[in-house]
Design a protein around this motif. Structure first.
Motif, PDB file in Angstrom:
ATOM      1  N   PHE A 144     144.840 -15.987  33.057  1.00  0.00           N
ATOM      2  CA  PHE A 144     144.370 -15.075  34.096  1.00  0.00           C
ATOM      3  C   PHE A 144     143.089 -14.338  33.699  1.00  0.00           C
ATOM      4  CE2 PHE A 144     148.921 -15.278  35.475  1.00  0.00           C
ATOM      5  CZ  PHE A 144     148.681 -15.769  36.752  1.00  0.00           C
ATOM      6  N   SER A 145     142.940 -14.000  32.422  1.00  0.00           N
ATOM      7  CA  SER A 145     141.723 -13.307  31.973  1.00  0.00           C
ATOM      8  C   SER A 145     140.503 -14.204  32.135  1.00  0.00           C
ATOM      9  CB  SER A 145     141.872 -12.874  30.515  1.00  0.00           C
ATOM     10  OG  SER A 145     142.916 -11.933  30.376  1.00  0.00           O
ATOM     11  N   GLU A 146     140.636 -15.467  31.720  1.00  0.00           N
ATOM     12  CA  GLU A 146     139.529 -16.408  31.888  1.00  0.00           C
ATOM     13  C   GLU A 146     139.217 -16.623  33.364  1.00  0.00           C
ATOM     14  OE1 GLU A 146     139.967 -19.339  28.003  1.00  0.00           O
ATOM     15  OE2 GLU A 146     141.177 -19.740  29.785  1.00  0.00           O
ATOM     16  N   ALA A 178     121.212 -12.735  27.258  1.00  0.00           N
ATOM     17  CA  ALA A 178     121.868 -14.005  26.952  1.00  0.00           C
ATOM     18  C   ALA A 178     123.294 -13.818  26.448  1.00  0.00           C
ATOM     19  CB  ALA A 178     121.053 -14.779  25.917  1.00  0.00           C
ATOM     20  N   GLY A 179     123.631 -12.627  25.975  1.00  0.00           N
ATOM     21  CA  GLY A 179     124.973 -12.378  25.482  1.00  0.00           C
ATOM     22  C   GLY A 179     125.954 -11.945  26.554  1.00  0.00           C
ATOM     23  N   GLY A 180     125.461 -11.665  27.755  1.00  0.00           N
ATOM     24  CA  GLY A 180     126.338 -11.214  28.837  1.00  0.00           C
ATOM     25  C   GLY A 180     127.081 -12.367  29.488  1.00  0.00           C
ATOM     26  N   GLY A 181     127.879 -12.045  30.508  1.00  0.00           N
ATOM     27  CA  GLY A 181     128.689 -13.058  31.165  1.00  0.00           C
ATOM     28  C   GLY A 181     127.861 -14.143  31.835  1.00  0.00           C
ATOM     29  N   VAL A 182     126.834 -13.765  32.610  1.00  0.00           N
ATOM     30  CA  VAL A 182     125.981 -14.753  33.258  1.00  0.00           C
ATOM     31  C   VAL A 182     125.161 -15.499  32.216  1.00  0.00           C
ATOM     32  CG1 VAL A 182     124.066 -15.117  34.852  1.00  0.00           C
ATOM     33  CG2 VAL A 182     125.878 -13.505  35.445  1.00  0.00           C
ATOM     34  N   ASP A 341     134.958 -10.953  26.603  1.00  0.00           N
ATOM     35  CA  ASP A 341     134.596  -9.995  25.557  1.00  0.00           C
ATOM     36  C   ASP A 341     135.812  -9.182  25.125  1.00  0.00           C
ATOM     37  OD1 ASP A 341     132.414  -8.179  24.135  1.00  0.00           O
ATOM     38  OD2 ASP A 341     133.707  -6.816  25.246  1.00  0.00           O
ATOM     39  N   SER A 342     136.511  -8.583  26.098  1.00  0.00           N
ATOM     40  CA  SER A 342     137.610  -7.673  25.759  1.00  0.00           C
ATOM     41  C   SER A 342     138.443  -7.387  27.002  1.00  0.00           C
ATOM     42  CB  SER A 342     137.066  -6.354  25.180  1.00  0.00           C
ATOM     43  OG  SER A 342     136.035  -5.835  26.003  1.00  0.00           O
ATOM     44  N   GLY A 363     129.854 -11.669  26.586  1.00  0.00           N
ATOM     45  CA  GLY A 363     130.727 -12.259  27.582  1.00  0.00           C
ATOM     46  C   GLY A 363     131.245 -11.204  28.539  1.00  0.00           C
ATOM     47  N   LYS A 364     132.397 -11.475  29.138  1.00  0.00           N
ATOM     48  CA  LYS A 364     132.904 -10.694  30.269  1.00  0.00           C
ATOM     49  C   LYS A 364     133.948  -9.663  29.850  1.00  0.00           C
ATOM     50  CE  LYS A 364     132.995 -10.537  34.849  1.00  0.00           C
ATOM     51  NZ  LYS A 364     132.819 -11.805  35.545  1.00  0.00           N
TER      52      LYS A 364
END
Length: 408
Positions: A144-146, A178-182, A341-342, A363-364
């Motif tokens: 569910f998190s993914e 570049a390290g973010g979700g998108v 991410d968390s 990430g997210k």
């Protein structure tokens, strides 16, 4: 202190009655939700009891397990968007969970299906209702998190790369954050095409974690224009800009002939915890004025992309459905995978938002509806942020039973 975020009228009841939102359908008519009482700082957010929605014709009722947290949610909180809805409202545009009820004329889904969905606000709650065209089944091996991390980031990345910029073999892409979700979704999708060079900018402390996801990585505060030109004198084929401001002119200057610049955000306008006219004005003042004749002479393309407008204002749900089918095929082929991410409890939404504001995530960030709050979480950076210096929130908690449209 964390418990104080839950309204006294039954917040403790919700926390004790059914392990974080696992109540059976029909057992309760109320639910926990994150409520934004007014536009402003973090102190405008709290977890509250709200009436549980029921599906209208063509809608699904979803028992939410996880919610996605995006930078646009910070801008919504500040009222830093065009035509913001009225407050109080429940934020959030994507979630994952289990189908709990079907509205009339809904086909293709059954009660008990694991799904992920786009929602026109109201996602940060234990239960949401959304039109069936915005709902997609979750692959068996995706948790569910993914699933909550998947729709916004990957659809945005895919449509910019393949629908707008027509990414092909041998091209080059510059992506900010570049390290973010998108950013991570862009990097993964680029890796599905042969010989694509990805230039990325990110805060230096993220470099070790994401260095293998892009070809060339630069500090977000460095002169990346010169660094890119040193490696590729002609520049790049595609620029994906979520920053705006002075980066607009820099991005256009880096484009090769027939290259495409896409603006899909304006995070440079968010400098403090509350909306700042100065930072807004400064950011737009730095935007290079675009001369159509110059674009013509230099053979360059400039574009914009807003997934939420495409979904909720321009009625392109069918187009998005086709993109989601392609993305899920890539996931099932193990070519892409959401980076989480968390996980944060609903009651920790302030701390989660502060992490995005500080650009601390890789990430997210996910709001886990069933997660219990971490003890003493209120002692972290939220207490010392600018929001902590604002006046107390004296607005009443008037129930707004209307669903807030993204565009009014």
């Amino acid at each position: 202190e964390t418990e104080q975020m839950i309204d006294k009228e039954g917040g403790r009841e919700a926390a004790e009655g059914g392990s974080g939102g696992s109540l059976r359908a029909g057992d309760a008519k109320e639910m926990r939700a994150v409520v934004l009482s007014a536009f402003g700082g973090l102190n405008k957010l709290r977890v509250s009891k709200k009436a549980m929605p029921e599906p209208q014709e063509g809608e699904l009722k979803i028992r939410v397990k996880a919610c996605g947290l995006n930078f646009i949610d910070l801008m919504v909180r500040q009222g830093n968007i065009d035509n913001p809805p009225k407050t109080p409202l429940v934020p959030g545009f994507e979630c994952s969970g289990i189908v709990e009820a079907l509205g009339d004329s809904v086909k293709g889904f059954e009660i008990g299906d694991r799904v992920m969905a786009f929602v026109n606000y109201n996602a940060w709650a234990e239960v949401v209702c959304t039109p069936v065209e915005f709902v997609y089944k979750i692959p068996d091996d995706m948790n569910f998190s993914e699933a909550a991390a998947f729709p916004m980031n990957f659809v945005t990345a895919y449509m910019m790369l393949f629908e707008v910029a027509n990414l092909r073999e041998g091209m080059s892409v510059l992506v900010h954050s570049a390290g973010g979700g998108v950013g991570q979704a862009v990097a993964q999708l680029c890796s599905t095409i042969p010989n694509v060079t990805v230039f990325g900018t990110a805060s230096s402390f993220k470099h070790e974690a994401i260095k293998n996801s892009v070809t060339h990585l630069f500090d977000r505060n460095a002169d990346y224009v010169q660094e890119v030109k040193r490696i590729s004198a002609d520049g790049v084929d595609i620029v994906l800009d979520c920053l705006c401001g002075e980066n607009t002119g820099k991005g256009l200057s880096l484009l090769k002939p027939l290259g495409t610049y896409i603006l899909y955000g304006s995070s440079n306008m968010v400098t403090g915890e509350t909306k700042s006219f100065f930072s807004f004005a400064k950011s737009w003042w730095q935007v290079e004025k675009v001369n159509p004749i110059k674009l013509y002479e230099e053979n360059k393309v400039i574009a914009g992309f807003s997934l939420l407008n495409l979904l909720f204002k321009q009625n392109r749900g069918g187009l998005i459905k086709g993109v989601m089918d392609k993305l899920l095929n890539l996931y099932n082929s193990k070519k892409i995978k959401p980076v989480v991410d968390s996980l944060w409890a609903l009651e920790e939404v302030k701390e989660a938002m502060q992490r995005i504001h500080d650009r601390g995530n890789i990430g997210k960030l996910i709001l886990d509806v069933e997660k219990a709050p971490t003890p003493l979480m209120a002692n972290d950076s939220t207490e010392t942020s600018e929001a902590g210096e604002e006046e107390e929130d004296h607005e009443g908690d008037n129930e707004n039973k209307e669903r807030m449209p993204f565009i009014q």
